[in-house]
Design a protein around this motif. Sequence first.
Motif, PDB file in Angstrom:
ATOM      1  N   SER A   1      51.965  75.664   1.757  1.00  0.00           N
ATOM      2  CA  SER A   1      52.254  74.293   2.212  1.00  0.00           C
ATOM      3  C   SER A   1      52.852  74.276   3.613  1.00  0.00           C
ATOM      4  O   SER A   1      53.793  73.532   3.867  1.00  0.00           O
ATOM      5  N   LEU A   2      52.317  75.066   4.509  1.00  0.00           N
ATOM      6  CA  LEU A   2      52.874  75.060   5.859  1.00  0.00           C
ATOM      7  C   LEU A   2      52.463  73.794   6.595  1.00  0.00           C
ATOM      8  O   LEU A   2      51.608  73.040   6.142  1.00  0.00           O
ATOM      9  N   TYR A   3      53.073  73.651   7.783  1.00  0.00           N
ATOM     10  CA  TYR A   3      52.793  72.495   8.629  1.00  0.00           C
ATOM     11  C   TYR A   3      51.438  72.694   9.311  1.00  0.00           C
ATOM     12  O   TYR A   3      51.100  73.803   9.720  1.00  0.00           O
ATOM     13  N   ALA A   4      50.655  71.609   9.432  1.00  0.00           N
ATOM     14  CA  ALA A   4      49.347  71.724  10.088  1.00  0.00           C
ATOM     15  C   ALA A   4      49.549  71.581  11.584  1.00  0.00           C
ATOM     16  O   ALA A   4      49.912  70.515  12.067  1.00  0.00           O
ATOM     17  N   ALA A   5      49.335  72.654  12.317  1.00  0.00           N
ATOM     18  CA  ALA A   5      49.675  72.633  13.738  1.00  0.00           C
ATOM     19  C   ALA A   5      48.456  72.422  14.625  1.00  0.00           C
ATOM     20  O   ALA A   5      48.609  72.179  15.809  1.00  0.00           O
ATOM     21  N   ASP A   6      47.244  72.564  14.079  1.00  0.00           N
ATOM     22  CA  ASP A   6      46.057  72.401  14.919  1.00  0.00           C
ATOM     23  C   ASP A   6      45.347  71.100  14.583  1.00  0.00           C
ATOM     24  O   ASP A   6      45.546  70.512  13.528  1.00  0.00           O
ATOM     25  N   SER A   7      44.456  70.705  15.482  1.00  0.00           N
ATOM     26  CA  SER A   7      43.764  69.435  15.268  1.00  0.00           C
ATOM     27  C   SER A   7      42.815  69.506  14.080  1.00  0.00           C
ATOM     28  O   SER A   7      42.400  68.495  13.551  1.00  0.00           O
ATOM     29  N   THR A   8      42.473  70.710  13.633  1.00  0.00           N
ATOM     30  CA  THR A   8      41.587  70.793  12.470  1.00  0.00           C
ATOM     31  C   THR A   8      42.334  70.467  11.198  1.00  0.00           C
ATOM     32  O   THR A   8      41.735  70.320  10.145  1.00  0.00           O
ATOM     33  N   GLY A   9      43.659  70.404  11.276  1.00  0.00           N
ATOM     34  CA  GLY A   9      44.429  70.187  10.061  1.00  0.00           C
ATOM     35  C   GLY A   9      44.842  71.501   9.436  1.00  0.00           C
ATOM     36  O   GLY A   9      45.388  71.535   8.345  1.00  0.00           O
TER      37      GLY A   9
ATOM     38  N   GLU B   1      48.989  58.768   6.774  1.00  0.00           N
ATOM     39  CA  GLU B   1      47.773  57.980   6.576  1.00  0.00           C
ATOM     40  C   GLU B   1      46.691  58.369   7.579  1.00  0.00           C
ATOM     41  O   GLU B   1      45.534  58.514   7.229  1.00  0.00           O
ATOM     42  N   ASP B   2      47.082  58.534   8.836  1.00  0.00           N
ATOM     43  CA  ASP B   2      46.048  58.760   9.854  1.00  0.00           C
ATOM     44  C   ASP B   2      45.387  60.114   9.695  1.00  0.00           C
ATOM     45  O   ASP B   2      44.327  60.345  10.239  1.00  0.00           O
ATOM     46  N   ARG B   3      46.018  61.020   8.982  1.00  0.00           N
ATOM     47  CA  ARG B   3      45.426  62.357   8.888  1.00  0.00           C
ATOM     48  C   ARG B   3      44.395  62.449   7.778  1.00  0.00           C
ATOM     49  O   ARG B   3      43.670  63.419   7.702  1.00  0.00           O
TER      50      ARG B   3
END
Length: 1786
Positions: free
Chosen positions: A788-796, A1237-1239
Motif C-alpha cells: 500500500s505504498l504511495y503512488a508517486a508516478d503518473s501511471t499510478g 476521486e480524480d485518480r
Amino acid sequence: MPRKHRGNKEDKNGDEAAILETEDLEQGMFMGGGPDPDTISLASVTAVCTNVSNKRSKPDIRMEPSSGRLGDYQVSVTVIEARQLVGLNMDPVVCVEIGEDKKYTSMKESTNCPYYNEYFVFDFHVPPDVMFDKILKLSVIHSKNLLRSGTLVGSFKLDVGTIYTQPEHQFYHKWALLSDPEDITAGCKGYIKCDVAVVAKGDSVKTPHKSNEQDEDDIEGNLLLPEGVPAERQWARYYVKIYKAEGLPRMNASVLTNMKKAFIGENKDLVDPYVLVQFAGQKGKTSIQKSNYEPIWNEQIAFTEMFPPLCKRMKLQLRDSDKVNDVAIGTHYIDLRMISNDADEGFLPTLGPAWVNMYGSTRNFSLMDEYQELNDGLGEGASFRARLLISLGMEILDTASPEVTCSTEVQVEQVPNISESSTGKVEEFFLFGTFLEATMIDRNNGDKPINFEVTIGYYGNEADTVIQPKQKGRRSDGEDSELIHNSSDDEEMEYDGDMTSVSCTPPMKPVITDRNYFHLPYFERKPCIYIKSYWQDQRRRLYNANIIDNLADKLEDGLNDVQEIIKTEKAFPERRLRGVLEELSQGCSQFISLANKDSNQTGRTRLDRERLKLLMAEMESIGQQAKVMRTQVKKSTVRDKIKLAQNFLQKLRFMADEPQHSVPDVFIWMISNGRRIAYARVPAKDILHSGVEEEMGKDCGKVKTLFLRIPGKKGFGPAGWTVQAKVELYLWLGLNRQRKDYLIGLPNGFEENKLSKGPGMAVSPPISLTYMMKQIFQLRVHMYQARSLYAADSTGLSDPFTRVFFSTQSQVTEILPETLCPTWDQLLVFENVELFGEATELRDDPPIIVLEIYDQDTVGKAEFMGRSFAKPIVKMADEHYGPPRFPPQLEYYQIYRGNCTAGEMLAAFELLQIGPNGKADLPPIDGPTDMDRGPILPVPMGIRPVLSKYRIEVLFWGLRDLKRVNLAQVDRPRVDIECAGKGIQSALINDYKKNPNFTTLVKSFEVDLPENELLHPPLNIRVVDCRAFGRYTLVGSTAVTNLRKFIYKSSDKQTNNWNTTDEIVVVSMETEDKVKKMETVVKLDGSSDAVIKVEDDEKGGKKKKRKKGGGEEPEEDELDESTLDWWSKYFASIETLTEALKAQEATMSDTEEKEDMDIADGEINPDEPRVKSTKKRGKKKKQVHDLSEKKKPKIDELKVYPKELESEYDNFEDWLHTFLLFRGKGGEDEDHNMTDEDRIIGKFKGSLCMYKVADDMSREMGYDGNMGMFQNIPTNDAVNVLVRVYVIRATDLHPADINGKADPYIAIKLGKTEIKDKENYLSKQLNPLFGKSFDIEATFPMDSTLTVSIYDWDLVGTDDLIGETKLDLENRYYSKHRPICGLSQNYSIHGYNIWRDPLKPTQILAKLCKDGKVDGPHYGPGGRVKLANRVFMAPTEIEDENGLKKQTDEHLALTALKHWEHIPRVGCKLINEHVETRPLLHPDKPGLEQGRIEMWVDIFPKDITPAGPALDISPRKPKKFELRVIIWNTDEVVLEDDDIFTGEKSSDIFVRGWLKGQQEDKQDTDVHYHSITGEGNFNWRYIYPFDYLMAEEKIVISKKESMFAWDETEYKIPARLNLQVWDADHFSADDFLGAIELDLNRFPRGAKTPKQCTLEMVTNEGDMPMVSIFKQKRIKGWWPFVARDENDEFELTGKVEAELHLLTGEEADKSPAGDGRNEPDQLEKPNRPDTSLLWFLTPYKAIKNLICNQYKWLTIKILTALLLLAILAIFLYSMPGYMVKKMLGA
C-alpha cells in the motif's frame, strides 16, 4: 485522511498522544491506530517501542505540525422561524453572520413570529484554529430596508468550535435565545428556531430525517445550547488583568536604528507594545507603552457576556504599535474549559496571576518576517517571543441591582501593581544538553559549517545577549541566599560564581553519508551546552502534569498492546487489559498521594488550588472505575472495555494540560553559516528533573532522537517531509542546586572536558565529553516486502527502493519497477557500526533505525514516499543466538508521509555485537542458495515466512467506466492479476465500446503464500490496453491488501443436514398485532423447530382507531381507500422511521446509562447486567408499541432508508465485487491515501477465491469444472433492461444563486441516454418536491452507471450543477438481494398499493427456487407453502376492484419471499419496497455534501413480461379552501385616546386580519368610533381563499419574490390566522393595541362569554382544549387579544368574538358570501350607540368639560390676556384727552 483536525478522535502512539485541544493538536498527529481496533492497519505499533530501558526516550515520529494547515469547511444554517419577539408590530429580518460574512433572510411584515425556512451556506478555506474561533452570530433586526439599517432586537452568538464538538457536528431544530447586548437587564428578546451544522472535508453528516415537522413547541426543552449548559444563562463580567511583559524580541532593523541615532540622536527601545484581547466577538486593548522592552501596564479589560459562554477561547495578542500597521509579537489562547469546571463542586473561570509564554517566529529581526503567521497563533511557534503576566477572573452580574451598567461595551481601567512574589519565588534553573549524534543533514546544507543553538525563553539566544536581565538573579535579601546555601541538596555543590552559559555547539563541517544526507563527525567527542536561567519556581504544576502524562503514556502503550494482541489473534487479550487497568488504578492512587505534597508554596493561585481539588477527585474516580472495570473484563467484552479505557485516556490527556505556564519550552535550532535552518521544540516539563521518579519528565536525563524541521508554512507538504537533520540529544533541566546528578542518564564511559581554567573549575559543567568505550556491531536488516505504498508516478504506480540509516551509515535496497507492493526479500548488512557507551546499556536500548522509501525517477532526484522507524533486537557477543529472541520475527512497521500513513513495511532487524574473535562468532547467513541475484542477499531461512501452496481463482466479469488514457480511448483492454510473483492474464476484450465484458469467466493460478494469513502479500490488479504494433499502455491498477475475505472456507459438515425431513414452520397464521413482529425474529439452525408469526393484514387493518383524550376528539372516519395515494404510504413510513430512530436513541442512551451505572455500582456479579438491560429494553419496546398503536389507521408502508441502499447491503457485492482502478500520482495534500476521486480511472468487476491446494475439494452435483468455486453465477452476456427512476424530493440543496436559493431540476444520465427535465424546474427552492419518474432503456454491461444530478436553472448562462449521485445498476441487477424491484408489504391488484413488479410473487418464488436448487415451492391446502423443509402460512383470498373475492397463492408466495432469509443454504434478505436517501456530491468539492435526494430505482428485464405503467408519485395538488371569518364584536379593548370635547378615554376600534404569509391580503373592518367601554360592534366578514396540503399541514402560496423576479416561487407556510385590534387615528399613524395568532390545526376553543375569555388561553395553551378548524369546520367564540407591556409580560388588551367557518373550494362556490357587509349572504348593520354627535346632546356638560377640565389653564390665560388688552385699549383711548386736559391745566 480526515484526521487532520481532530486530535481527540484518534489515539496516536507516539510521544504525545491525542490532545483534546485544537491548539495543541500538532502534538498528537502521527502514529496510526484509533479507537476502533478493527480499523487499525496491520502495521505493528509495538515495534518501535519495545524494550525501552531508561537511557533513551521514544522517538517522536511526527514530521509536520498540523495546526496551521488550511482546511475546507462548510457551515450551513437554516433559519426556520422566530417566536416571541419583543416589540409591537415589527417587520423582522434575521441576520446570520460568521466572522466577516453576513447574510440576511427576507423581511416578514407586521408579525412577532415570522416563518422563514431559509437556508444559508458559508464556505471557508482556513486553518482549523481560525475556523473554530470564528463566531456565529444570529440577530433579529426590526424594519431594515435599503435606506436604513434597522434596529437590533436581540442577538445570539456562539463559536464554530462549539458546533463542531456537538454530536454529528450539528444542532438540529433548536431554539436560539436572543438577548440585547445594549441592555443586559432586559431578559429574553425572543427565540429563533434554526439548524446549524459545520462540516469539514471528509466528514459525513447525518441529518435527522425531515419528517412532517411536529412543532417542537417546547422551546425551553430545545434550546440551542451544548449539553450540560443550563437553559437559564446569566450575564457575567470577565476581567482580564494585564500587568507586564518581559523578554520581548528586539524589533526593527539596525539600519533604521542607526539612521535614527544619526539624525535625532535618540537611542530608545524600538518597540511600542500593547495587548489586544479578543473574546466572544469583542475586542479590548490596553494602552500603548512607548519604546519599552519591558512594558508595565497594570490594566484590566472587562468583557460582559453570558455565562457559561458559548465561546471557548480567549485570545491574547501582544502587538507592536506602528504608524503604518501593527504587527503581532506573540499570541496566546486561554481555553475557558481548562480554567473552570462545571461539575457540582466546580469553580468559575479563574487564572493567575501567572506568566504565560508566547511562541512564534525567530527572535532575530528581519524587515520581512517570513514566519509572521506564527506570531498570529497559526502553526507551532518556532521560538520564544515574550512572556506576559496576566490574571483572569469572573463575576456573575446581578442584573436587578441598579449599579450594573446595561451595555456590554468593553471597559479598560487601571489596577494596582502586583507584588513580585505573587507568582512564586524566583529560582535559578540549570539546563544541560549533550549532542551525541547529528546525522541525516539535508544535502542543501551540507557544504557550510553547522552548529546547534539551544535556548530556553530569552536565555541562550545569540541575538539577545545584550540584555540578559541580570537583575533577575539578585537575591532580594540576605537570608534568602542563606536558605539556598544551606538547602539540603546543596552540601557538596559550592556556589559556582558567575558561570557563563554556553548555548551553542562549535561550528563543524558536515561529512557525506550518501548522496542525500550528510552527518557531523562527532565520533568520540560529543559537544555539550549548558544555560543558567531564572524563573519563578512553579515546578509543582509541571510535576502534576508529568505524573498524569506518564500514567496516560503507560495506559496508551497498554491499550495498543491489547489491540495488537487482538489484531494478530494472539491469546488472552483480556489478561493484558486487566493488567493495564490494574496499573491505571494504582497510578491514580499514587497521584493522590504525591500531588498533595508541597501545597503551601508561594505563588499558588486560586486556579492551582481548584485544579488540584479537581484532579484529585477525577483521578480518584478514574481509579475506582478502572478497578471495577477490571473485574468485568471478559473475552467477549474486551472491545467495549477498550473503548471505555480510551475515554479515560482522553480525560487524562485533557487534565495533563496545564493552563498556567511556568518554565518556557526549550528550542533547538540548527544554524548553517549564521542562517537558521530548522528547529525542534521540547516542552520544559518533559525534561524537568524531580527527586520522585513519577514526577520526572519523560525525557529528562535520557537520550532523545529529534528530527529537526522547517518552521512555518514551508514545513507543510513535501518540503517539510524531508528530514532537515536527525539529532540524538541528551537533555536535563532542574534547579541549579539539584545539579549533582545531571549527567547520570548519559551512556557511560566518558570523560568531561571543562573550559580552560578559572575558579570553580571543579563544579563547572563540561563543554564536551570524550567517550573512552566503544562497541563494534554488525547490523542485519531483513527487508522482506512493503504494501500500500504511495503512488508517486503518473501511471499510478511507483518504482520503490528503501534507504536504511543507522548511526552514520546508510544502505539501499534494489529498485523494483512499477509496483506499490514491492517484495524485496533482501538482507542488508552494515559492517563495523561503532556505538559509544557500555555494552549492557546498548543491549537494552539501541539507537533507532530510520527507513526511507523513495521512488526512482529516470531523470531528476528520487521522490520521497514515506518513512518508518524501527529498533533492532540486540545480541551481545556472549549471548546465544537462539529462541526466544532469535532469529527475529518479521513485523509490520507503519510508514508515514507527513502526518499520514502511507503503507506498511514487513521487516526484521538484528544488531549483533562483534566480540573479541571478530566476525567468526556471528551466526552464518544462510539464505536460499538457488537464487541468482548476484551480490543481493535474500532474507535467511529462519526469518522468512513459511510458505504453502494456494490456488487463487479469479472471476473476470468486465471493465466499467474506463476514462481516456493520454487522450486516447481504451479499446482493447486486458486485466493482469499478480500475487507473490505469480500471475494470470484475462482474455482480451476486443472492442471495449461494444462489449466491456470478458469472454472467459474463470481462470486460476497457483502460488506459494505464507501460512500466517497476516503476512499475505497483496494481490495486484492491473489493466493494460493493447495497442497497435504490440504496444501496451498501463491504464490503471489497484491492490487488494486484505485477501482474507476471499479465502474459501469449506462449508461445515454440520450445515449439510439441511435435508432433514422435519418440517419447520416459519410463518403461521395467527392474527397478531403487527407491531409484535419486532420481537419474534428467531435464529434457525438445521433441526430447530421455530415459528415466526406474521399477522394477517386483511383482518388486522380493520380495527377502529381508539379515541384519544377523554372523548374530546370526534371519532376519525375509517380510512377511505380511494383517498389514499402513494404519498399517504410515504408519509406514514417517514413517521415510522422517525419513531424508530427516536426509540433507537432512547435504547442507546439506556445502555450507556447502564454502562455508567455498572461502573458506579462497584463490584457486580458478572451475569447480572444482561438481565437488567433486557428488562429495560422491554420497557422501551412497550413504549414504542404504544406509540404505534395510537398511531393513524394502518396504511401499508414502505421502508425509508436514511442513507444509500447499498450501504445497508455491502454495496451489493454478494458475489460480484467492484475494484476501483487508480492512475496518476497520489494527492499532495495530507489526504493522499483517501481514494482520490480524480485518480479513479475505471472499475474492474470480478471476484477472487483462494484456498490451500492440499484440501480435497468436495464436489457437489452439477459441478462445472470450468467455473471452479464460482458455481451458479449467471452468464455475462448483454441484457436489455428498462430502468425506471423515481425521484421524490431533494433536501438541503447548496444554494446556487446570489439570493441564497436555487432553481433546481433533475438530470439523469445512463450510457448514451441523457434526460434533462429543464422545463419543470422549481423556482427558488432548496427543498424541492419533484415527485417524478423517468423511464430509460439500457443494455448491461454497456450502460451500468446511472447518474442522477440536480442542476440549477439559470435564465442566462449555463446551468450550474448542484450535486449528483451515482448508482451502479449492474451490481443491483445481479445481486441476490433482488433490489431490482422491492417487494411491497402486501399483494393487491388495485388501489394505491398495486403490485408493480411484472412478475407476480409466485413467479418470483418459482424462479428463486429454481436458481437456488431449492425443493419447492409446494402449495398445500389451508394456505401453506413448503420450500425445502420450511413452511409458511398466509391467507389465500384477494379482493378485486369490484370487491369480489378470488382464490390466490400470491399472499403465500409473498410471505415466503419476505422470509427468504430463513431458507437454508441460499437464503438471504430480499429487499422490500423502499425509498433511499442519497447524498449529492459535487466533483469540485469532494467530501462535502451538497444536499440529499430521495429516490428509488426499478429495473425490469426486457425479455420477460413487459413492465406495467409507472406509479404515480406526482406531488399532491394542494386543495382549495375558503376561510370565512366573521368579526361580531370586541370587548374590553384598551382605550388609547382622550376625547377632545368630553375628556373621556375612548378608542376608535377596528380589527385587522390575515392568513400568515399573505400579509398583502390583509383585511380591515370598518371603524367603530369613540368606544368608551372598549366594546365594538362590527358584524364584518373576511374571506380568505387558500390552497392547503392536508398531509403536510401547510398552506401553499405562489408569488413573485420581487418586482424583478422572473417567475413565481412556491412557499409552504403553516396555516395560522392573525387577528389584530387597532385604534384608528385621523392624522397620525394608527396605534397597535393587541393581537392573537391562531394555528388553524390546533388552537384553543373560543370561550362562550367574554367573562370566561382570559389571558390563560394564550399563555397556557397546554391545558386548554384544542380544536382544529379542518375537523370542526365551523366554530364561534371569544378569544383574547394580547400585547407585551414594558416588562415584556403579556397583558390582555381586548377580546374579540369571532366565527371561523372553513369551506372547501366547491362548497364556497355553491354558497357564496360577500366580504364586509356586502351581498350575497349579507350581514346586518351593527347596532352602535350614536356617539359621534354626543356633545350636541349635552352642551352644558361638554362646555363644562372643555372649560373646567381640559382647557382650564388655557382659558385662564386667554381671560388674563383679554383683561390686559382691555386695560391697554381703555388707556390708549382715554390718554390723549387726559393729556390735553393736563396741558391746558383744566
